[in-house]
Design an enzyme around this catalytic site. Structure first.
Site, PDB file in Angstrom:
ATOM      1  N   GLU A 137      46.066  30.956  24.924  1.00 34.43           N
ATOM      2  CA  GLU A 137      45.239  30.875  26.133  1.00 34.43           C
ATOM      3  C   GLU A 137      43.780  30.825  25.701  1.00 34.43           C
ATOM      4  OE1 GLU A 137      45.633  34.086  29.078  1.00 34.43           O
ATOM      5  OE2 GLU A 137      43.569  33.676  29.670  1.00 34.43           O
ATOM      6  N   ARG A 176      35.474  30.395  29.069  1.00 34.38           N
ATOM      7  CA  ARG A 176      34.181  31.101  29.095  1.00 34.38           C
ATOM      8  C   ARG A 176      33.185  30.456  28.141  1.00 34.38           C
ATOM      9  NH1 ARG A 176      36.910  37.089  28.409  1.00 34.38           N
ATOM     10  NH2 ARG A 176      38.669  36.552  29.731  1.00 34.38           N
ATOM     11  N   LYS A 194      50.029  37.137  36.395  1.00 38.14           N
ATOM     12  CA  LYS A 194      49.276  37.976  35.462  1.00 38.14           C
ATOM     13  C   LYS A 194      48.896  39.275  36.173  1.00 38.14           C
ATOM     14  CE  LYS A 194      44.646  37.864  33.336  1.00 38.14           C
ATOM     15  NZ  LYS A 194      44.017  37.409  32.100  1.00 38.14           N
TER      16      LYS A 194
HETATM   17  C1  3PG Z   1      40.599  38.949  29.288  1.00 43.54           C
HETATM   18  O1  3PG Z   1      40.654  38.212  30.263  1.00 43.54           O
HETATM   19  O2  3PG Z   1      39.553  39.197  28.673  1.00 43.54           O
HETATM   20  C2  3PG Z   1      41.893  39.458  28.829  1.00 43.54           C
HETATM   21  O3  3PG Z   1      42.585  40.038  29.831  1.00 43.54           O
HETATM   22  C3  3PG Z   1      41.839  40.240  27.573  1.00 43.54           C
HETATM   23  O4  3PG Z   1      41.662  41.574  27.765  1.00 43.54           O
HETATM   24  P1  3PG Z   1      41.622  42.493  26.474  1.00 43.54           P
HETATM   25  O5  3PG Z   1      40.392  42.106  25.707  1.00 43.54           O
HETATM   26  O6  3PG Z   1      41.578  43.899  26.991  1.00 43.54           O
HETATM   27  O7  3PG Z   1      42.869  42.205  25.689  1.00 43.54           O
END
Ligand code: 3PG
Length: 203
Positions: A41, A45, A129
């Protein structure tokens, strides 16, 4: 739903990747695949996220590459055009669910509350999710959701680590888990693909 087909033969682990340099996309995908992790994924960003999707879709056709942090239909369309095989969002949006259905794009909308889960169910989703998993109630919350939502399965993300990954995965209503621990910023910064492979093998 393609996710269910993929999950029949793929490790249920979704690395959430924030990539700054598209040059790392292929070595990263290869390192994760070496550790048996085929979901990728790439969050939208950074600009490199979309470029990475494009590159991997072109050069690693078996990789299950998708887009994360998809916040609006424009982002979903861009991911689709880049070759993303799926999209993920942190929260729930009817417009995004409709767009995913229109594009026939496998999609994980984000939920955090029982009302979100009901909306997702209403729109025909049985895998969502759960974000931010740790802060939204974690394992006890997922256990509580098993009662009223026997048909729903979850991909908890947010606060998942090497330490608690197994506990989440042991829940019958958890189909997969996601998180950044496999591709932490310091590992990407130092280009430590060997460690990334090891972490992928360990989960
Ligand atoms: C995110 O969108 O940043 C993810 O859910 C990852 O979260 P994490 O850094 O706590 O694994």
């Amino acid at each position: 739903m393609l996710f269910n087909q993929w999950l029949a033969h793929t490790k249920p682990i979704m690395p959430v990747i924030v990539l700054d340099d598209v040059k790392q996309a292929l070595p990263l995908a290869d390192a994760l695949a070496e550790g048996g992790v085929h979901f990728l994924e790439f969050t939208l960003r950074t600009d490199a996220g979309l470029q990475a999707i494009e590159e991997i879709a072109r050069q690693r056709s078996s990789a299950l590459v998708g887009a994360g942090s998809v916040l609006d239909v424009g982002m979903m369309k861009a991911a689709f055009d880049a070759g993303a095989k799926f999209c993920v969002s942190p929260g729930f949006s009817v417009a995004l669910c409709e767009m995913a259905q229109h594009l026939k794009m496998p999609y994980l909308p984000g939920v955090a509350t029982a009302s979100d889960v009901m909306l997702a169910h209403e729109m025909g989703f049985d895998l969502v999710k759960f974000f931010p998993a740790g802060l939204a109630g974690g394992v006890p919350m997922l256990k509580a959701y098993a009662g009223p939502f026997p048909q729903m399965r979850f991909c908890p993300t947010g606060g998942i680590s090497e330490q608690n990954a197994r506990e989440y995965l042991s829940l019958p209503n958890v189909a997969m888990i996601g998180g950044s621990w496999l591709c932490a910023p310091e590992l990407l910064r130092s280009g430590d693909f060997k460690r990334i492979s090891q972490l992928a093998s360990a989960c």
